[in-house]
Design an enzyme around this catalytic site. Sequence first.
Site, PDB file in Angstrom:
ATOM      1  N   ARG A   1      -4.949  19.062  49.008  1.00  0.00           N
ATOM      2  CA  ARG A   1      -4.002  19.314  50.098  1.00  0.00           C
ATOM      3  C   ARG A   1      -3.654  18.037  50.854  1.00  0.00           C
ATOM      4  O   ARG A   1      -2.729  18.041  51.669  1.00  0.00           O
ATOM      5  CB  ARG A   1      -4.591  20.328  51.080  1.00  0.00           C
ATOM      6  CG  ARG A   1      -4.898  21.682  50.462  1.00  0.00           C
ATOM      7  CD  ARG A   1      -5.537  22.610  51.473  1.00  0.00           C
ATOM      8  NE  ARG A   1      -6.020  23.835  50.851  1.00  0.00           N
ATOM      9  CZ  ARG A   1      -6.658  24.799  51.499  1.00  0.00           C
ATOM     10  NH1 ARG A   1      -6.890  24.672  52.793  1.00  0.00           N
ATOM     11  NH2 ARG A   1      -7.073  25.876  50.860  1.00  0.00           N
TER      12      ARG A   1
ATOM     13  N   LYS B   1     -11.553  32.866  40.815  1.00  0.00           N
ATOM     14  CA  LYS B   1     -11.595  32.795  42.265  1.00  0.00           C
ATOM     15  C   LYS B   1     -10.921  34.043  42.837  1.00  0.00           C
ATOM     16  O   LYS B   1      -9.912  34.504  42.306  1.00  0.00           O
ATOM     17  CB  LYS B   1     -10.866  31.536  42.735  1.00  0.00           C
ATOM     18  CG  LYS B   1     -10.748  31.370  44.241  1.00  0.00           C
ATOM     19  CD  LYS B   1     -10.098  30.039  44.570  1.00  0.00           C
ATOM     20  CE  LYS B   1      -9.900  29.847  46.055  1.00  0.00           C
ATOM     21  NZ  LYS B   1      -9.435  28.493  46.393  1.00  0.00           N
TER      22      LYS B   1
ATOM     23  N   GLU C   1     -15.977  21.213  46.369  1.00  0.00           N
ATOM     24  CA  GLU C   1     -14.589  21.387  45.945  1.00  0.00           C
ATOM     25  C   GLU C   1     -13.706  20.611  46.905  1.00  0.00           C
ATOM     26  O   GLU C   1     -13.558  20.990  48.071  1.00  0.00           O
ATOM     27  CB  GLU C   1     -14.196  22.865  45.947  1.00  0.00           C
ATOM     28  CG  GLU C   1     -12.742  23.116  45.573  1.00  0.00           C
ATOM     29  CD  GLU C   1     -12.298  24.555  45.805  1.00  0.00           C
ATOM     30  OE1 GLU C   1     -11.109  24.750  46.138  1.00  0.00           O
ATOM     31  OE2 GLU C   1     -13.134  25.468  45.664  1.00  0.00           O
TER      32      GLU C   1
END
Length: 207
Positions: A45, A129, A41
């Site tokens: 960011r 999640k 993943e």
Amino acid sequence: MNTAADVFDLAPVVPVVALDDVEHAVPLAEALLRGGLRTIEVTLRTPAGLPSIERIATEVPEVVAGAGTITEVGQAKQAADAGARYLVTPGTTDRLLDDLDASGVPYLAGAGTVSEAMRLAERGASAMKFFPAEPSGGVPFLKGIAGPLPHLRFCPTGGISPATAPDYLALPNVGCVGGSWLAPKDLLAAGDWAKVEQLATEAAALR
């Protein structure tokens, strides 16, 4: 991969990585693959996020590249266009969920409370999640909601370590965990791919 639940079958630990250098993407993915982890993943960011996903998808197709930290409308399409095969959000809003649905890419939307998990279930999600896992209650929280919400499964992420990962993975409502310990910035900066491979091998053996 057709559904978000399929992410759970890729690896017991999903490496969660914020890359600062696109040139690290391919050797990192290759090291993880050698260690037995078939997914990564890459978070959005940093500016290197999307081009890193594209590099991995193109040059290491054996590794299923996902895009994390999807927080804004439009990012889902950008990630899908870059080659992301699943999407991950830290939390959810109605606009973001609509955007995720429109992308056609499987996604693990973030939930940190019972109400958020139920809201996602109303939207048709059964895999999601759990974030931030440790600050939000960790293993006891997930044990507590397994009774009233037995149909939901989670990928807990946030504050999980190699020592605590097995406790999460032992829960029936946990499909995998997200871990940032597999590719710390010091190893990336040093290009220590052998150490990354070792960490991946240990993580792959957790299930």
